[in-house]
Design a protein around this motif. Structure first.
Motif, PDB file in Angstrom:
ATOM      1  N   GLN A  40      13.357  -2.014  -2.535  1.00 41.71           N
ATOM      2  CA  GLN A  40      12.355  -1.187  -1.843  1.00 41.71           C
ATOM      3  C   GLN A  40      11.980  -1.825  -0.514  1.00 41.71           C
ATOM      4  OE1 GLN A  40       8.816  -1.448  -4.534  1.00 41.71           O
ATOM      5  NE2 GLN A  40       7.918  -2.583  -2.834  1.00 41.71           N
ATOM      6  N   PHE A  41      11.420  -1.006   0.356  1.00 44.88           N
ATOM      7  CA  PHE A  41      10.874  -1.492   1.631  1.00 44.88           C
ATOM      8  C   PHE A  41       9.454  -0.937   1.767  1.00 44.88           C
ATOM      9  CE2 PHE A  41      15.457  -1.360   2.365  1.00 44.88           C
ATOM     10  CZ  PHE A  41      15.692  -2.649   2.795  1.00 44.88           C
ATOM     11  N   PRO A  42       8.469  -1.770   2.039  1.00 45.35           N
ATOM     12  CA  PRO A  42       8.525  -3.205   2.242  1.00 45.35           C
ATOM     13  C   PRO A  42       8.849  -3.934   0.937  1.00 45.35           C
ATOM     14  CG  PRO A  42       6.424  -2.297   2.976  1.00 45.35           C
ATOM     15  CD  PRO A  42       7.090  -1.249   2.195  1.00 45.35           C
ATOM     16  N   TYR A  43       9.526  -5.064   1.064  1.00 48.05           N
ATOM     17  CA  TYR A  43       9.831  -5.898  -0.096  1.00 48.05           C
ATOM     18  C   TYR A  43       9.018  -7.185   0.028  1.00 48.05           C
ATOM     19  CZ  TYR A  43      12.322  -8.928  -3.315  1.00 48.05           C
ATOM     20  OH  TYR A  43      12.625  -9.785  -4.330  1.00 48.05           O
ATOM     21  N   VAL A  93      22.763   1.167  12.776  1.00 53.06           N
ATOM     22  CA  VAL A  93      22.170   0.635  11.529  1.00 53.06           C
ATOM     23  C   VAL A  93      20.795   0.042  11.828  1.00 53.06           C
ATOM     24  CG1 VAL A  93      22.442  -1.049   9.661  1.00 53.06           C
ATOM     25  CG2 VAL A  93      24.445   0.116  10.586  1.00 53.06           C
ATOM     26  N   ARG A  94      19.801   0.468  11.081  1.00 54.48           N
ATOM     27  CA  ARG A  94      18.438  -0.044  11.264  1.00 54.48           C
ATOM     28  C   ARG A  94      18.377  -1.520  10.855  1.00 54.48           C
ATOM     29  NH1 ARG A  94      14.383   4.124   8.469  1.00 54.48           N
ATOM     30  NH2 ARG A  94      12.872   2.607   9.224  1.00 54.48           N
ATOM     31  N   GLN A  95      17.563  -2.271  11.573  1.00 55.14           N
ATOM     32  CA  GLN A  95      17.507  -3.717  11.353  1.00 55.14           C
ATOM     33  C   GLN A  95      16.243  -4.144  10.579  1.00 55.14           C
ATOM     34  OE1 GLN A  95      20.196  -5.825  12.511  1.00 55.14           O
ATOM     35  NE2 GLN A  95      20.974  -3.729  12.473  1.00 55.14           N
ATOM     36  N   LEU A  96      16.341  -5.317   9.952  1.00 53.21           N
ATOM     37  CA  LEU A  96      15.211  -5.826   9.166  1.00 53.21           C
ATOM     38  C   LEU A  96      14.184  -6.541  10.061  1.00 53.21           C
ATOM     39  CD1 LEU A  96      17.008  -7.465   6.095  1.00 53.21           C
ATOM     40  CD2 LEU A  96      15.982  -5.192   6.231  1.00 53.21           C
ATOM     41  N   VAL A  97      12.937  -6.464   9.619  1.00 54.41           N
ATOM     42  CA  VAL A  97      11.871  -7.242  10.253  1.00 54.41           C
ATOM     43  C   VAL A  97      11.223  -8.066   9.138  1.00 54.41           C
ATOM     44  CG1 VAL A  97       9.656  -7.165  11.484  1.00 54.41           C
ATOM     45  CG2 VAL A  97      11.428  -5.476  11.994  1.00 54.41           C
ATOM     46  N   VAL A  98      11.187  -9.378   9.309  1.00 51.03           N
ATOM     47  CA  VAL A  98      10.619 -10.240   8.263  1.00 51.03           C
ATOM     48  C   VAL A  98       9.311 -10.857   8.775  1.00 51.03           C
ATOM     49  CG1 VAL A  98      11.047 -12.173   6.692  1.00 51.03           C
ATOM     50  CG2 VAL A  98      12.959 -10.757   7.476  1.00 51.03           C
ATOM     51  N   ASN A 125       7.099 -16.369   0.619  1.00 53.73           N
ATOM     52  CA  ASN A 125       5.841 -15.929   1.252  1.00 53.73           C
ATOM     53  C   ASN A 125       6.110 -15.010   2.444  1.00 53.73           C
ATOM     54  OD1 ASN A 125       4.500 -17.440  -0.577  1.00 53.73           O
ATOM     55  ND2 ASN A 125       3.687 -18.930   0.867  1.00 53.73           N
ATOM     56  N   SER A 126       6.921 -14.008   2.205  1.00 54.85           N
ATOM     57  CA  SER A 126       7.245 -13.114   3.325  1.00 54.85           C
ATOM     58  C   SER A 126       7.380 -11.666   2.864  1.00 54.85           C
ATOM     59  CB  SER A 126       8.530 -13.581   4.005  1.00 54.85           C
ATOM     60  OG  SER A 126       9.608 -13.471   3.117  1.00 54.85           O
ATOM     61  N   ILE A 127       7.349 -10.779   3.849  1.00 57.54           N
ATOM     62  CA  ILE A 127       7.466  -9.341   3.593  1.00 57.54           C
ATOM     63  C   ILE A 127       8.615  -8.822   4.459  1.00 57.54           C
ATOM     64  CG2 ILE A 127       6.270  -7.126   3.765  1.00 57.54           C
ATOM     65  CD1 ILE A 127       3.714  -9.279   3.910  1.00 57.54           C
ATOM     66  N   VAL A 173       0.834  -1.207   0.000  1.00 62.24           N
ATOM     67  CA  VAL A 173       0.000   0.000   0.000  1.00 62.24           C
ATOM     68  C   VAL A 173       0.865   1.252   0.000  1.00 62.24           C
ATOM     69  CG1 VAL A 173      -1.822   1.219   1.256  1.00 62.24           C
ATOM     70  CG2 VAL A 173      -1.741  -1.258   1.319  1.00 62.24           C
ATOM     71  N   SER A 174       1.971   1.194   0.736  1.00 61.83           N
ATOM     72  CA  SER A 174       2.817   2.364   0.870  1.00 61.83           C
ATOM     73  C   SER A 174       4.276   1.918   1.009  1.00 61.83           C
ATOM     74  CB  SER A 174       2.359   3.122   2.114  1.00 61.83           C
ATOM     75  OG  SER A 174       3.001   4.355   2.186  1.00 61.83           O
ATOM     76  N   LYS A 175       5.189   2.792   0.566  1.00 64.89           N
ATOM     77  CA  LYS A 175       6.610   2.422   0.655  1.00 64.89           C
ATOM     78  C   LYS A 175       7.283   3.196   1.780  1.00 64.89           C
ATOM     79  CE  LYS A 175       6.997   1.167  -4.156  1.00 64.89           C
ATOM     80  NZ  LYS A 175       7.317   1.654  -5.493  1.00 64.89           N
ATOM     81  N   GLN A 176       8.242   2.559   2.449  1.00 72.43           N
ATOM     82  CA  GLN A 176       8.984   3.232   3.518  1.00 72.43           C
ATOM     83  C   GLN A 176       9.999   4.187   2.897  1.00 72.43           C
ATOM     84  OE1 GLN A 176      10.043  -0.613   5.633  1.00 72.43           O
ATOM     85  NE2 GLN A 176       9.866   0.753   7.388  1.00 72.43           N
TER      86      GLN A 176
END
Lengths: 160, 356
Positions: free
Chosen positions: A81-84, A103-108, A90-92, A64-67
């Motif tokens: 891009q984020f979200p990817y 450093v910012r970390q990923l959330v899956v 089957n993940s975001i 819906v929207s990009k970070q």
């Protein structure tokens, strides 16, 4: 100062234990009943902004929207891009607010159309509370240090 | 002992009563090249029973009106649209269900002065072939050569008068196509018609709280159990969305009604900066450009499906006189998203509409 008799102390202890068990019971009942029933969709939020919707019925994922992120993160993590949306897994993948050495970390977040469920499968935070929540079909998943949460919607948004 | 007995009794009572409580049950049916979503608030037993019937309704019309495949080998039906189209000029026995939907289509053809016509399948095929062409789907406009080929093919096909005849003899039902220029295509009608049948079943069985979403363009709503006024909010999709526009241009509040939209925002191709969409005029054999979308609120989802397709090709002047004439007999409301991006609500009566 008036001291309590052994009987009063025993009563207090029983009261505290009873209240503790009662609250635990209420919490368990709440978790079991409040999020009962099938969800139509789930949304992944960054802060107050909805980023992704997962429609379990139509089996689609909609970004819906990009970070808005600094360019260095695209090179660092290899996503354009984020979200990817990782269709194969089957993940975001989102960029959380929790930082390690600046450093910012990923959330899956993974999704399962068949089970109508979501799960935070990878994230870095002090106690990893949200990834320990496991798979959810209704209760919200909250990643507080990362400012990301997953909310389920039982009612369908009607559009023509 | 007494206390334990009382607690056990209460728990047993709660378990027994919980089986009778009404809850929301959601089902998905794959039919008519889309996903039909049905939500019913009822006991689990009743919901399962009702959904089975609704699924049968959609699958019945899915098979009977299919114009790409023959009936399944084990089908109990006599024939379908695909098989009928292969036998122009022949008298073919058909099932009552197919006869009934074709008779309704004929009623709407007459009602719309021929703007709705299920016999122009050959013309629709030519347009759909280009809309679904690889070039276009890969993001390129169609070429001049492709356009000229389309025009040539369209010119070769004539819209037929009295394209098919329906009749019944000795309790049997028949159809006869006029010639090989006629190809039946119920794509603009079957889904709405089946949705209407599903609604009629639910109404007959006194199911009040339900939602049927038949693809992206047709919805039937009962009463909203979670709202005081029993109405559902329904967002209207902006058919001409620009970069900074929201997804929706408005919202309506609806209960016990169907909502159907026809628009040029899906199934189209671009040529010379013009959007050629899939709603083909029976008068010109080309898509017309009076509106971006039309949304109808009415009690009959089949009527809405057919009529929104038909009036998409009517000029605003013709539409005005047509609505005036037809409204005496048929009850409906229309919201128009004009080609110049203005919103026309002059044909709205009771439905609450809010512009976003």
């Amino acid at each position: 100062m008036k001291t309590k008799s052994p009987l009063q102390k025993k009563r207090d202890l029983i009261l505290v234990i009873t209240l503790f068990l009662l609250m635990g019971g209420v919490f368990l009942v709440y978790r079991m009943t409040a999020f009962r029933g099938e969800s139509a969709s789930a949304s992944v939020y960054y802060g107050t902004e909805k980023m992704v919707t997962v429609d379990f019925g139509l089996q689609n994922v909609n970004i819906v929207s990009k970070q808005a992120v600094e360019n260095k993160y695209y090179d660092l993590y290899g996503y354009n891009q984020f979200p990817y949306h990782d269709v194969e897994k089957n993940s975001i993948v989102l960029l959380g607010d929790y930082t390690v050495r600046g450093v910012r970390q990923l959330v899956v977040v993974s999704y399962d159309f068949e089970k109508k469920s979501m799960q935070i499968i990878d994230e870095k935070s002090p106690n990893n509370i949200c990834s320990k929540e496991g798979e959810s079909t209704g209760f919200p998943l909250i990643c507080l240090p990362n400012n990301i949460y997953v909310r389920f919607e039982q009612e369908r948004q009607l559009e023509v | 002992m007494k206390k334990i007995f009382s607690i056990v009794t209460v728990i047993a009572l709660i378990i027994t009563l919980s089986a009778c409580t009404k809850d929301t049950h959601r089902f998905y049916i794959s039919a008519m090249d889309t996903i039909i979503e049905a939500e019913v608030r009822d006991t689990k037993k009743n919901a399962n029973k009702n959904i089975k019937v609704i699924e049968d309704i959609y699958l019945t019309y899915h098979h009977l009106t299919d114009n790409f495949r023959d009936l399944p080998i084990d089908s109990a039906f006599k024939t379908n649209i695909y098989a009928i189209n292969k036998r122009p000029g022949e008298k073919i026995e058909i099932d009552f269900e197919l006869y009934e939907i074709l008779a309704k289509a004929e009623e709407y053809r007459i009602l719309t002065d021929g703007y709705f016509d299920v016999s122009i399948g050959k013309i629709i095929d030519v347009w759909k072939e280009v809309i679904q062409s690889e070039d276009w789907l890969e993001g390129n406009d169609i070429t001049e050569a492709e356009w000229e080929e389309l025009v040539r093919k369209i010119d070769e096909i004539e819209v037929q008068e009295n394209a098919y005849t329906l009749f019944h003899e000795d309790g049997k039902y028949y159809i006869k196509l006029k010639n090989d220029q006629v190809k039946l295509d119920l794509g603009a009608f079957a889904k709405g018609y089946a949705t209407q049948k599903a609604y009629e079943y639910l109404e007959k069985n006194k199911v009040k709280n339900f939602i049927i979403v038949a693809g992206g363009s047709s919805i039937y709503l009962g009463e909203n159990a979670k709202s005081e006024d029993k109405q559902f909010p329904v967002g209207l999709i902006n058919p001409n969305r620009q970069k900074n526009d929201g997804r929706l241009y408005g919202e309506i509040k609806v209960k016990n009604n169907s909502i159907t939209s026809s628009g040029n925002n899906e199934q189209f191709f671009m040529y010379g900066d013009i959007k050629y969409h899939h709603l083909i005029s029976t008068k010109t054999k080309y898509p017309m450009h009076y509106y971006h979308s039309l949304t109808m609120v009415t009690k009959d989802a089949g009527f809405a499906d057919a009529i929104t397709t038909a009036i998409f090709s009517m000029s605003p002047e013709f539409l005005e006189s047509w609505v005036e004439r037809v409204r005496e007999t048929y009850d409906f409301e229309i919201i128009i998203f004009n080609y110049d991006n203005t919103i026309d609500t002059r044909y709205m009566v009771d439905t609450e509409f809010e512009l976003r």
